[in-house]
Design a protein around this motif. Structure first.
Motif, short mmCIF file in Angstrom:
data_model
loop_
_atom_site.label_atom_id
_atom_site.label_comp_id
_atom_site.label_asym_id
_atom_site.label_seq_id
_atom_site.Cartn_x
_atom_site.Cartn_y
_atom_site.Cartn_z
N THR A 244 -12.89 17.23 -39.25
CA THR A 244 -13.58 17.87 -40.38
C THR A 244 -15.07 17.65 -40.31
O THR A 244 -15.87 18.56 -40.57
N MET B 186 -18.02 20.51 -40.09
CA MET B 186 -19.03 20.59 -41.15
C MET B 186 -20.44 20.45 -40.62
O MET B 186 -21.38 21.04 -41.17
N SER B 187 -20.62 19.69 -39.56
CA SER B 187 -21.97 19.41 -39.05
C SER B 187 -22.39 20.28 -37.88
O SER B 187 -23.50 20.14 -37.37
N LEU C 23 -18.53 29.07 -46.58
CA LEU C 23 -19.72 28.89 -47.41
C LEU C 23 -21.02 29.13 -46.63
O LEU C 23 -22.07 29.36 -47.24
N GLN C 24 -20.94 29.07 -45.30
CA GLN C 24 -22.12 29.33 -44.49
C GLN C 24 -22.31 30.81 -44.18
O GLN C 24 -23.33 31.20 -43.62
N ILE D 62 -11.24 21.62 -46.44
CA ILE D 62 -12.69 21.42 -46.43
C ILE D 62 -13.35 22.15 -45.26
O ILE D 62 -14.36 22.85 -45.45
N ALA D 63 -12.79 22.01 -44.06
CA ALA D 63 -13.44 22.60 -42.88
C ALA D 63 -13.49 24.13 -42.93
O ALA D 63 -14.57 24.72 -42.73
N THR E 200 -25.93 21.34 -56.79
CA THR E 200 -25.51 22.37 -55.87
C THR E 200 -26.54 23.47 -55.74
O THR E 200 -26.56 24.19 -54.76
N THR F 36 -15.98 25.19 -45.60
CA THR F 36 -17.37 24.96 -45.19
C THR F 36 -17.89 26.11 -44.34
O THR F 36 -19.03 26.56 -44.50
N GLU G 153 -18.76 26.44 -54.28
CA GLU G 153 -18.80 25.04 -53.85
C GLU G 153 -18.47 24.09 -55.00
O GLU G 153 -17.69 23.15 -54.84
#
Length: 345
Positions: A17, A21-22, A142-143, A135-136, A345, A139, A201
């Motif tokens: 994850t 995310m990074s 959301l990008q 979550i992954a 946020t 994410t 988010e």
């Protein structure tokens, strides 16, 4: 399962994850998703039962299909755009990627694996599947709000709200009810993703809090069916009272935490002149409200008879830990903190 092996799988889960995310490169994001998927398969099968093996197989096949679509869309995008940057997407690859990520999240009409898989695994693994595993993919979505198709997002979101309500009405198994609850809540998030990603988010964070609180309460009372919930009041009335309020928070009733994201999403849709869409989402949420209220009725209003031939437990087999108390408190009392969370946020 060996504690050392179990710890290794949990660390791999966290690492997958974190990588997704990074990452700014589609190949690294795909690698993180694959590590995430492969790490949870042994956790699903830690209890060697045919039902858990079946659930792990269904989960693996679905996630492998979605991962293949993610890799295909990334390759197609690299061919069209000449790069692997996550924030640069063209039309067709972004559509394929959106469908793949929604399959990973379990959104309707690609939701069929979610209730069956959740029903076949333990409550602790179901907690991971309903919260951490979302979550992954979320994410990545959301990008990409500016690249996704608004008609696909709103159609998937509204259909998920309807399916989450209709599917949970006739269920008696708590894990399937939580699966359809997850589908409905994710539908609300996807519905507003194109208009306001920050609101999605915020809704996602609150969903994780409330779902974790409900799963931890079910784990404390070892309740997997509605009949278990109806007799849990005798074992632990305080925890069941808080579980009841957590269910009402998941339903979105004021003045609990779950009311705020639904109100903010409806206000955002009205602001974007999507009044019909907001009305349809509110009407669809009444379906899920029905089975939430039915659960609360069973928890509090139905008392098991004093004289029974069954050998029921007269006390809890597990003690309520600090994590259950903390998540339940946050899930119920986060409403005053929402202005600060919105600013963050």
């Amino acid at each position: 399962m060996n504690p050392l092996a179990y710890s290794m799988f949990i660390i791999s889960l966290a690492m997958g994850t974190t990588i997704t995310m990074s990452s700014h490169h589609w190949l690294m994001a795909w690698i993180g998703l694959e590590i995430n998927t492969l790490a949870i398969i042994p956790i699903m099968t830690k209890n060697p039962h045919p039902r858990s093996i079946e659930a792990a197989t269904k989960y693996f096949l679905t996630q492998a299909t979605a991962s293949a679509l993610v890799l295909f869309s990334a390759l197609l995008n690299a061919w069209f755009m000449g790069g692997w940057n996550i924030t640069t997407m063209s039309g067709l690859p972004s559509t394929i990627l959106t469908v793949a990520l929604m399959m990973k999240l379990g959104l309707a009409p690609l939701h069929f694996w979610m209730p069956e898989v959740l029903q076949g695994i333990s409550l602790s693994t179901g907690l991971i599947l309903s919260t951490w595993q979302k979550i992954a993919p979320m994410t990545l979505l959301l990008q990409l709000p500016q690249h996704v198709n608004i008609y696909i997002m709103t159609s998937f979101g509204l259909l998920s709200i309807f399916v989450g309500g209709w599917g949970g009405i006739n269920q008696t198994q708590m894990r399937k009810i939580m699966a359809f609850s997850s589908i409905g809540h994710l539908g609300w998030m996807i519905l507003v993703l194109k208009f306001n990603p920050q609101l999605t988010e915020l809704n996602f964070v609150l969903y994780i809090m409330m779902t974790a609180a409900m799963f931890l309460s079910l784990m404390s009372t070892n309740s997997t069916k509605m009949t278990d919930v109806s007799t849990a009041w005798i074992k632990t009335p305080t925890l069941i009272s808080f579980s009841l309020m957590t269910l009402l928070s998941l339903a979105g009733l004021p003045p609990l935490t779950g009311f705020a994201p639904k109100l903010l999403i409806v206000m955002e849709l009205i602001k974007q002149n999507a009044i019909i869409l907001a009305s349809a989402a509110m009407m669809a949420s009444l379906l899920s409200l029905f089975f939430y209220l039915r659960l609360t009725y069973i928890m509090i209003m139905v008392i098991s008879p004093n004289t029974t031939s069954s050998k029921g437990l007269w006390k809890m087999t597990k003690k309520t830990n600090a994590l259950t108390a903390m998540t339940t408190t946050i899930a119920l009392m986060a409403l005053p903190m929402l202005p600060t969370m919105i600013l963050m946020t």
